[in-house]
Scaffold this motif. Structure first.
Motif, short mmCIF file in Angstrom:
data_model
loop_
_atom_site.label_atom_id
_atom_site.label_comp_id
_atom_site.label_asym_id
_atom_site.label_seq_id
_atom_site.Cartn_x
_atom_site.Cartn_y
_atom_site.Cartn_z
N MET A 1 0.83 -1.20 0.00
CA MET A 1 0.00 0.00 0.00
C MET A 1 0.87 1.26 0.00
O MET A 1 0.52 2.24 -0.61
CB MET A 1 -0.92 -0.03 1.22
N SER A 2 1.99 1.22 0.69
CA SER A 2 2.83 2.40 0.74
C SER A 2 3.49 2.70 -0.60
O SER A 2 3.83 3.84 -0.88
CB SER A 2 3.90 2.25 1.83
N VAL A 3 3.65 1.68 -1.45
CA VAL A 3 4.22 1.92 -2.78
C VAL A 3 3.28 2.79 -3.60
O VAL A 3 3.70 3.73 -4.27
CB VAL A 3 4.49 0.57 -3.49
N PHE A 4 1.99 2.50 -3.54
CA PHE A 4 1.02 3.30 -4.28
C PHE A 4 0.97 4.73 -3.75
O PHE A 4 0.86 5.66 -4.50
CB PHE A 4 -0.37 2.67 -4.21
N LEU A 5 1.07 4.87 -2.47
CA LEU A 5 1.04 6.19 -1.86
C LEU A 5 2.26 7.00 -2.28
O LEU A 5 2.16 8.17 -2.57
CB LEU A 5 0.96 6.06 -0.33
N THR A 6 3.41 6.36 -2.34
CA THR A 6 4.63 7.04 -2.75
C THR A 6 4.54 7.47 -4.21
O THR A 6 4.91 8.59 -4.55
CB THR A 6 5.85 6.12 -2.54
N VAL A 7 4.06 6.60 -5.07
CA VAL A 7 3.91 6.93 -6.48
C VAL A 7 2.90 8.06 -6.64
O VAL A 7 3.10 8.99 -7.42
CB VAL A 7 3.49 5.68 -7.30
N GLU A 8 1.83 8.01 -5.88
CA GLU A 8 0.82 9.06 -5.95
C GLU A 8 1.39 10.39 -5.49
O GLU A 8 1.15 11.42 -6.12
CB GLU A 8 -0.38 8.68 -5.09
N ASN A 9 2.16 10.39 -4.43
CA ASN A 9 2.76 11.62 -3.94
C ASN A 9 3.76 12.17 -4.94
O ASN A 9 3.82 13.37 -5.17
CB ASN A 9 3.44 11.40 -2.59
N PHE A 10 4.57 11.29 -5.54
CA PHE A 10 5.55 11.72 -6.53
C PHE A 10 4.85 12.34 -7.74
O PHE A 10 5.24 13.40 -8.23
CB PHE A 10 6.42 10.55 -6.97
N SER A 12 1.83 13.63 -7.89
CA SER A 12 1.20 14.88 -7.50
C SER A 12 2.23 16.01 -7.43
O SER A 12 1.99 17.11 -7.93
CB SER A 12 0.50 14.71 -6.16
N GLN A 13 3.34 15.75 -6.82
CA GLN A 13 4.40 16.77 -6.71
C GLN A 13 4.94 17.15 -8.09
O GLN A 13 5.22 18.30 -8.35
CB GLN A 13 5.53 16.28 -5.83
N PHE A 14 5.08 16.16 -8.96
CA PHE A 14 5.58 16.43 -10.31
C PHE A 14 4.62 17.35 -11.06
O PHE A 14 5.04 18.31 -11.70
CB PHE A 14 5.75 15.11 -11.08
N VAL A 15 3.33 17.07 -10.97
CA VAL A 15 2.34 17.88 -11.67
C VAL A 15 2.34 19.30 -11.12
O VAL A 15 2.32 20.28 -11.88
CB VAL A 15 0.94 17.24 -11.56
N VAL A 16 2.38 19.42 -9.81
CA VAL A 16 2.34 20.76 -9.20
C VAL A 16 3.59 21.55 -9.53
O VAL A 16 3.52 22.73 -9.87
CB VAL A 16 2.14 20.64 -7.68
N THR A 17 4.74 20.93 -9.45
CA THR A 17 5.99 21.68 -9.63
C THR A 17 6.35 21.90 -11.10
O THR A 17 7.08 22.84 -11.40
CB THR A 17 7.16 20.97 -8.94
N PHE A 18 5.87 21.08 -12.00
CA PHE A 18 6.27 21.20 -13.40
C PHE A 18 5.18 21.79 -14.28
O PHE A 18 5.42 22.75 -15.02
CB PHE A 18 6.69 19.82 -13.94
N TRP A 19 3.97 21.26 -14.22
CA TRP A 19 2.93 21.67 -15.14
C TRP A 19 2.22 22.96 -14.74
O TRP A 19 1.80 23.73 -15.61
CB TRP A 19 1.90 20.56 -15.34
N THR A 20 2.06 23.20 -13.46
CA THR A 20 1.35 24.41 -13.03
C THR A 20 2.04 25.68 -13.53
O THR A 20 1.36 26.54 -14.12
CB THR A 20 1.19 24.43 -11.51
N PRO A 21 3.33 25.86 -13.37
CA PRO A 21 3.96 27.07 -13.91
C PRO A 21 3.87 27.17 -15.43
O PRO A 21 3.73 28.28 -15.98
CB PRO A 21 5.42 26.98 -13.47
N ILE A 22 3.91 26.05 -16.10
CA ILE A 22 3.78 26.06 -17.57
C ILE A 22 2.40 26.56 -17.97
O ILE A 22 2.26 27.42 -18.85
CB ILE A 22 4.07 24.67 -18.16
#
Length: 54
Positions: A1-10, A12-22
């Protein structure tokens, strides 16, 4: 279960930090283009299209 949570967090962070400014930059570019004084005549003409009679 923690693997899915880690992938989900990664992901989410990728989308927020990369796509939002674009997307913010794209939005600002579109608004700037629409409000640029040189384009006013074209937009004024386009705004009258629905009122034209055929």
């Amino acid at each position: 279960m923690s693997v899915f949570l880690t992938v989900e967090n990664f992901t989410s962070q990728f989308v927020v930090t990369f796509w939002t400014p674009i997307f913010v930059g794209i939005f600002i570019a579109i608004v700037t283009y629409a409000l640029w004084p040189r384009n006013q005549a074209a937009f004024d003409e386009a705004s009258k299209i629905p009122l034209r009679e055929k």
